[in-house]
Each structure stands twice: as C-alpha cells, then as structure tokens.
Scaffold this motif. Structure first.
Motif, mmCIF file in Angstrom:
data_model
loop_
_atom_site.group_PDB
_atom_site.id
_atom_site.type_symbol
_atom_site.label_atom_id
_atom_site.label_comp_id
_atom_site.label_asym_id
_atom_site.label_seq_id
_atom_site.Cartn_x
_atom_site.Cartn_y
_atom_site.Cartn_z
ATOM 1 N N GLY A 15 20.583 36.457 17.783
ATOM 2 C CA GLY A 15 21.156 37.161 18.931
ATOM 3 C C GLY A 15 22.148 36.274 19.661
ATOM 4 N N ILE A 18 23.004 35.648 26.517
ATOM 5 C CA ILE A 18 23.008 34.473 27.395
ATOM 6 C C ILE A 18 21.898 33.482 27.044
ATOM 7 N N HIS A 19 20.741 33.975 26.579
ATOM 8 C CA HIS A 19 19.645 33.024 26.323
ATOM 9 C C HIS A 19 19.919 32.166 25.085
ATOM 10 N N GLU A 40 24.346 37.525 14.996
ATOM 11 C CA GLU A 40 24.452 38.628 15.962
ATOM 12 C C GLU A 40 24.697 39.925 15.187
ATOM 13 N N ARG A 41 23.853 40.932 15.458
ATOM 14 C CA ARG A 41 23.957 42.178 14.687
ATOM 15 C C ARG A 41 25.209 42.986 15.040
ATOM 16 N N SER A 49 22.443 43.428 26.821
ATOM 17 C CA SER A 49 22.137 43.239 28.256
ATOM 18 C C SER A 49 23.084 42.262 28.941
ATOM 19 N N THR A 50 23.624 41.299 28.178
ATOM 20 C CA THR A 50 24.465 40.262 28.776
ATOM 21 C C THR A 50 25.867 40.769 29.136
ATOM 22 N N ALA A 56 23.656 43.789 36.543
ATOM 23 C CA ALA A 56 24.250 43.850 37.882
ATOM 24 C C ALA A 56 25.026 42.593 38.248
ATOM 25 N N THR A 58 24.041 39.912 39.471
ATOM 26 C CA THR A 58 23.556 39.188 40.650
ATOM 27 C C THR A 58 23.044 37.820 40.202
ATOM 28 N N HIS A 60 20.523 35.830 40.694
ATOM 29 C CA HIS A 60 19.256 36.027 41.423
ATOM 30 C C HIS A 60 18.769 34.711 42.023
ATOM 31 N N ILE A 210 19.320 39.940 11.495
ATOM 32 C CA ILE A 210 18.146 39.323 10.858
ATOM 33 C C ILE A 210 17.139 40.453 10.641
ATOM 34 N N ALA A 245 16.823 37.766 20.799
ATOM 35 C CA ALA A 245 17.435 39.036 20.370
ATOM 36 C C ALA A 245 17.269 40.137 21.402
ATOM 37 N N PRO A 435 13.811 37.719 36.154
ATOM 38 C CA PRO A 435 15.169 37.698 36.648
ATOM 39 C C PRO A 435 16.214 37.396 35.593
ATOM 40 N N GLY A 436 15.806 37.188 34.371
ATOM 41 C CA GLY A 436 16.735 37.210 33.254
ATOM 42 C C GLY A 436 17.797 36.149 33.219
ATOM 43 N N SER A 438 19.980 34.890 35.214
ATOM 44 C CA SER A 438 20.177 33.890 36.275
ATOM 45 C C SER A 438 19.314 32.653 36.064
HETATM 46 C C1 LIG Z 1 20.345 47.267 34.224
HETATM 47 C C2 LIG Z 1 20.161 45.771 34.182
HETATM 48 C C3 LIG Z 1 20.510 45.007 35.292
HETATM 49 C C4 LIG Z 1 20.315 43.607 35.254
HETATM 50 N N1 LIG Z 1 20.750 42.867 36.318
HETATM 51 C C5 LIG Z 1 20.648 41.515 36.271
HETATM 52 C C6 LIG Z 1 21.172 40.722 37.322
HETATM 53 O O1 LIG Z 1 21.730 41.252 38.279
HETATM 54 N N2 LIG Z 1 21.047 39.377 37.244
HETATM 55 C C7 LIG Z 1 20.432 38.776 36.180
HETATM 56 O O2 LIG Z 1 20.327 37.550 36.179
HETATM 57 N N3 LIG Z 1 19.928 39.495 35.161
HETATM 58 C C8 LIG Z 1 20.034 40.845 35.171
HETATM 59 N N4 LIG Z 1 19.573 41.601 34.137
HETATM 60 C C9 LIG Z 1 18.871 40.921 33.036
HETATM 61 C C10 LIG Z 1 19.857 40.244 32.087
HETATM 62 O O3 LIG Z 1 20.931 41.088 31.812
HETATM 63 C C11 LIG Z 1 19.096 39.895 30.813
HETATM 64 O O4 LIG Z 1 17.923 39.169 31.126
HETATM 65 C C12 LIG Z 1 19.916 39.024 29.875
HETATM 66 O O5 LIG Z 1 21.231 39.492 29.716
HETATM 67 C C13 LIG Z 1 19.207 38.996 28.544
HETATM 68 O O6 LIG Z 1 19.938 38.154 27.699
HETATM 69 P P1 LIG Z 1 19.434 37.899 26.234
HETATM 70 O O7 LIG Z 1 20.312 36.871 25.670
HETATM 71 O O8 LIG Z 1 17.960 37.602 26.248
HETATM 72 O O9 LIG Z 1 19.540 39.325 25.522
HETATM 73 P P2 LIG Z 1 20.815 40.234 25.154
HETATM 74 O O10 LIG Z 1 21.963 40.016 26.031
HETATM 75 O O11 LIG Z 1 20.303 41.632 25.031
HETATM 76 O O12 LIG Z 1 21.226 39.666 23.742
HETATM 77 C C14 LIG Z 1 20.437 39.860 22.600
HETATM 78 C C15 LIG Z 1 21.372 39.974 21.416
HETATM 79 O O13 LIG Z 1 20.594 39.992 20.229
HETATM 80 C C16 LIG Z 1 21.204 40.882 19.311
HETATM 81 N N5 LIG Z 1 20.177 41.264 18.331
HETATM 82 C C17 LIG Z 1 19.107 42.061 18.519
HETATM 83 N N6 LIG Z 1 18.360 42.115 17.378
HETATM 84 C C18 LIG Z 1 18.985 41.322 16.468
HETATM 85 C C19 LIG Z 1 18.701 40.967 15.118
HETATM 86 N N7 LIG Z 1 17.605 41.430 14.486
HETATM 87 N N8 LIG Z 1 19.577 40.150 14.460
HETATM 88 C C20 LIG Z 1 20.691 39.664 15.095
HETATM 89 N N9 LIG Z 1 21.002 39.980 16.373
HETATM 90 C C21 LIG Z 1 20.151 40.780 17.057
HETATM 91 C C22 LIG Z 1 21.683 42.013 20.203
HETATM 92 O O14 LIG Z 1 22.699 42.785 19.579
HETATM 93 C C23 LIG Z 1 22.175 41.267 21.428
HETATM 94 O O15 LIG Z 1 23.549 40.939 21.374
HETATM 95 C C24 LIG Z 1 19.762 42.989 34.106
HETATM 96 C C25 LIG Z 1 19.435 43.767 32.987
HETATM 97 C C26 LIG Z 1 19.655 45.142 33.009
HETATM 98 C C27 LIG Z 1 19.347 45.931 31.772
#
Ligand SMILES: Cc1cc2nc3c(=O)[nH]c(=O)nc-3n(C[C@H](O)[C@H](O)[C@H](O)COP(=O)(O)OP(=O)(O)OC[C@H]3O[C@@H](n4cnc5c(N)ncnc54)[C@H](O)[C@@H]3O)c2cc1C
Length: 498
Positions: A15, A18-19, A40-41, A49-50, A56, A58, A60, A210, A245, A435-436, A438
């Motif tokens: 994935g 941001i993480h 990345e799929r 989500s990123t 939003a 924010t 946080h 994956i 992911a 809070p994801g 942030s």
């Molecule tokens: C409505 C909403 C509002 C939010 N507001 C805030 C906020 O204001 N402030 C804040 O800090 N956080 C906020 N968040 C939370 C934040 O957006 C998430 O915690 C963060 O973006 C998650 O990042 P990630 O890297 O874990 O996941 P993602 O950004 O979802 O990335 C995961 C990636 O993995 C890929 N993937 C999935 N499965 C596979 C696979 N099998 N093989 C390869 N790739 C794969 C996906 O396509 C995706 O690109 C909010 C979330 C939502 C939904």
C-alpha cells in the motif's frame, strides 16, 4: 498463470498511503542500505484514505475534537486522551520539520498550512461542558493559547459564517486555537515516496496488488504480487512485511495466519461531504470548526465545517456524514466484508454488532437521510447556507476494528488505530481509522521499536531517532521547557502560528 521467480528484499510495504510512506522514510533514515519495495494496487499512490478529498486534512492535535475530552461522571472532563494526541502530533511535526530542514521534504506550504481549530457548541449543557473543557485544557502548557468565548461578536470575528443569521435565543460558545493546521496528506505521501525513490535501494510497483502471503521455512515471507491489468504475477520474498494497505490490511492479516491476528474483523463506514462551490462563501471562512457528535454516532463522524487548502486552492467542506457500504476500500469490492468473515471472527463480529445497536441505528439514519436533512445539519454550523451552493461528494472508506473483548468475552468495536504484529516482529498490520494520518509518525516509530527491537535499541538508531525527533524518549507533557523549544522550532520551520 505461473509466477516469475522470486526476488528478495529486506522490507515490503503493501500500500502507498501515508503509513507506508512514513515507515519507509523512517527506515531509510535509520538504515540507508535496507532494500525496500512498495506495492500499490491502484495506478497512483495516495488515492485511498490518504487522498486530500477523502479525509478532512485536520492535523489532529486535540485542539477542537471534543471526543478526545469526554465528560466525567460527576463533573469535569477527562483530558488524558487530548494530552496524548497533542503530544503525538507534535512528534509528527518534529519529524516533518527535521526532513524539511534537511532538504528531504519540499516547502511546507505544499503539504500543510496554518488553519485555526475551533470547537462550537449550542445549548446550555454543552456550553457548560465546553467551559469546563477549556478551563481544564488551558491549565496545561499544550493548550495554554486556547481562547474561549460566549460573546457572539467575538465568535463572529473568528468564524463569521457560523454567526450570521443565528437564533439569539440559544446559549452558544466556542473555543479557538490559532496554531491549528490543514494538511494535504496525499502531497506529503508523494513527497516521502519521491525522496525514497531518489535515495536508492527502493522501488515502487503501481497497479500491482498483493494477492497472497505465506510464511517460508526460514521465517521470511513470500508474497504474490499481481498486476491488475495484464495479470502478470511475481513472487517476492521479504524479511519484514508492513501491511499498510488501509482497508486492504485486514484480509491480508487474516491470510498471513499469524496467531496475533486471530479473531480480528472489520466494519466499514463510508463518508460523504457537502462541498461548497461559491467563492464568496469559501473566502469568508478560515477555520476548522468541530461540533459534538450526535447520539450513537461513531467518534470520527463528528461534523465539522472545514477550510481546506489543496495545491494552493481553498475550499470549504462540511461533514463527514457517515454511510454504510460493504467495501473496505473506496475502490474496493462489495465482497470485502462478506469475504472477511472467518470461523475465527464470526462470533466477535456478531457480538460487537449486537453491543453497538446505537451505532447501527445511527448508520441506518445517515444512509436514509435526504439532502434537506444534510442541509439542516449544515445550518447548525452555517445558518444561512443555501442548498444550491453545496454538492455531495464521496469521502474515504474507514474500516473500524472489531476484536475479541478480553474483559467481557465476545467482541467489541475499537475506534482508534492499532498495529497488530507477529511475536517475532517479521510482519505488522495497521488497522483502524482515527486519529490516523496525523499520528502516523509516532505510530510507525512504535512499530519499529517493536518489530526491529534489537536494532532500535542500538546506539546508531537511538541517535537517528533523536536527530529526527528531538523529544524522542522524553515526555513533552511533563517537560514544559522541552515542549516550548520543540514547538518553537516546528513553528519556525513549518511556518505555523506560535
Ligand atoms: C472521511 C475521513 C476523514 C478523515 N479525516 C482525517 C483527518 O482529518 N486527519 C487525519 O489525520 N486523519 C483523517 N482520516 C484518517 C486518515 O485519512 C487515514 O488514517 C490515513 O489516510 C490512512 O492511511 P493508510 O496509509 O493507512 O491507508 P490508505 O491511505 O487507505 O492507503 C492504503 C493503500 O493500500 C492500497 N492497497 C490496499 N490493498 C492492497 C493490496 N492488497 N496490495 C497493494 N496495495 C493495496 C490502497 O489502494 C491504498 O492506496 C480520515 C479518514 C476518513 C475516511
């Protein structure tokens, strides 16, 4: 179709959100020789989500989110979670500012901008709560700059749209922290991956999912990466795997078969925004204004009227309205939820659902609500909002964690984020929603301390942690002088208000 012969690396990031980006960047700073591959799929990074329109933005810091300061039975508010979130955000700021100073992140305004954070409440009991919250938080050095007002002309100065046309009968109060932020986590993620690409020993496969993961006899992991168009498959081996992911992490965690993942399930909650298209309205608001969640609402569905700054362009969003879909990713499949049910988690899912009927009822209400009902909710924040200036947009998908309840038996819903890792530290998954983004930095630092335990304790890695985050290993909550010095540095480098 047969797989290509395997290639071996130290680290696989599944994935490109941001993480994964944060973990990749931290590991690169700790050990430039580590070989890292990311998969990345989707056809580009940071689109789930990123993506800035899916969250939003924010930063946080618990300045405005009332769910981090619950009212205590018998009076007062509990500030513990607010202190913890504020400190975690300050750690994220330190990491970003040290990378900006080292020329490894671009000009801060490309990914973050100052934006005041406000809380706003209506009705006497909520006004009393907000006053006590302000008194409690302001006594701590993290929140000493928080202002409180019940004076309508003062609040109109802070956020004019919220007061224009407001009924004078109802008690009303607001707090404001000028040192708030709006963050484009998508731009930050791309900047991290850009730096990783330039650093060498790193590659990213886009449009590649994956699809399977299994353990080898030597303890390493074998992953099957499948191109989504064309269908080519590749086998990849890794000493360490991060399932970053998003909504796709849970199915892969269950496939990995690690005992630590047993019993976990997920419950998807989708989101929607009202987006304002009227420039005259957008320019009259400059704040993130958070209110109180409705009864039964999940904590991250607290409504807010939000200034956003994305690639230099200002916009105005209201929401999120919660919704229900069985997809775990915005670009996922309706089979995600049914496909995640296993004999090992079915009881956890059923009992967590039964224990949260208020949430189920709230979601049904949200899914069925009309545009008039959405506008009514917006008018609590912006009384003169006109329906023709706002359009509905789909936000990101969140998967709430459902896990075994060690105290009561059965299952429970967890609203935070959680890292689930194997005892030997060879694989870790990030589950949950808030809070994801942030707090991605402290979350990934903790993951490294757990999964790379021996190396994390070495003098070299300890020195790197300190170089990247001056407060590493110390408490900003307890050390006022340290907090003053790191926040002053963050303000200077990142262009934040003091
Ligand atoms: C409505 C909403 C509002 C939010 N507001 C805030 C906020 O204001 N402030 C804040 O800090 N956080 C906020 N968040 C939370 C934040 O957006 C998430 O915690 C963060 O973006 C998650 O990042 P990630 O890297 O874990 O996941 P993602 O950004 O979802 O990335 C995961 C990636 O993995 C890929 N993937 C999935 N499965 C596979 C696979 N099998 N093989 C390869 N790739 C794969 C996906 O396509 C995706 O690109 C909010 C979330 C939502 C939904």
């Amino acid at each position: 179709m047969s797989s290509q012969p395997s290639s071996a690396v130290d680290v696989v990031l599944v994935g490109a959100g941001i993480h994964s980006a944060t973990l990749g960047m931290l590991l690169r700073e700790l050990d430039p020789a580590l070989t890292i591959r990311a998969f990345e799929r989707l056809d580009d990074m940071a689109l789930e989500s990123t993506d800035p329109m899916n969250n939003a933005g924010t930063g946080h810091a618990a300045n405005c989110e009332l769910n981090y300061t619950p009212a205590k039975e018998g009076g007062g508010v509990d500030p513990a979670k607010a202190y913890s979130i504020n400190e975690q955000f300050e750690v994220s700021l330190q990491f970003w500012s040290s990378l900006v100073a080292a020329g490894k992140l671009p000009t801060p305004s490309t990914f973050m901008n100052p934006c005041p954070h406000m809380s706003m409440v209506l009705g006497q009991s909520d006004v009393d709560y907000l006053r006590v919250r302000h008194e409690t938080l302001r006594a701590h050095h993290f929140f000493s700059s928080m202002d409180y007002s019940e004076d309508r002309s003062k609040i109109a100065e802070w956020a004019p749209l919220t007061m224009q046309g407001r009924d004078r009968g109802l008690p009303f109060a607001a707090t404001r922290v000028e040192r708030g932020t709006d963050i484009n986590f998508g731009a930050l993620t791309r900047a991290f991956f850009d730096t990783l690409q330039k650093s060498g020993n790193f590659s990213m496969d886009l449009g590649t999912q994956i699809v399977d993961i299994g353990r080898e006899d030597d303890g390493s992991w074998r992953l099957i990466a499948k191109k989504r168009s064309g269908g080519g498959r590749e086998e990849v081996r890794a000493k360490f795997v991060f399932l970053g992911a998003g909504g796709g992490a849970l199915p892969l965690l269950l496939k990995s078969g690690i005992p630590e993942g047993k019993g976990y399930g997920g419950f998807p909650i989708s989101g929607q925004w009202l987006v304002c298209s009227k420039p005259e309205v957008i320019t009259r608001h400059e704040a993130k204004v958070y209110g109180k969640a409705a009864v039964g609402a999940p904590p991250m569905s607290v409504p807010h009227l939000d200034t956003r700054i994305i690639e230099g362009k200002r916009s105005l969003l209201f929401g999120p309205y919660a919704g229900f879909s069985t997809k775990f990713l915005k670009e996922g499949s309706y089979w995600d939820l049914p496909g995640s049910v296993r004999p090992s988690n079915i009881l956890v899912l059923a009992s967590a659902g039964l224990r949260n009927l208020g949430l189920v009822g709230y979601l049904v209400g949200q899914v069925l609500q009309s545009n008039d009902a959405r506008m009514k909710a917006l008018r609590d924040y912006f009384p003169e909002a006109r329906a023709e200036d706002w359009t509905l947009a789909i936000a990101g998908q969140r998967v709430q964690i459902m896990k075994p309840d060690a105290d009561k038996g059965g299952g429970k819903i967890e609203f935070g984020t959680e890292v689930v890792s194997a005892a030997d530290g060879s694989i870790a998954a990030l589950l949950g929603a808030s809070p994801g983004a942030s707090t991605a930095v402290p979350t990934m630092v903790k993951l490294i301390e757990k999964c790379f335990a021996d190396r994390a304790k070495s003098a070299a890695w300890q020195a790197s942690f300190k170089r990247l985050m001056a407060s590493y290993g110390q408490s900003l909550a307890k050390d006022k002088a340290l907090h003053a010095s790191v926040s002053a540095k963050n303000n200077e480098v990142l262009g934040l208000h003091s």
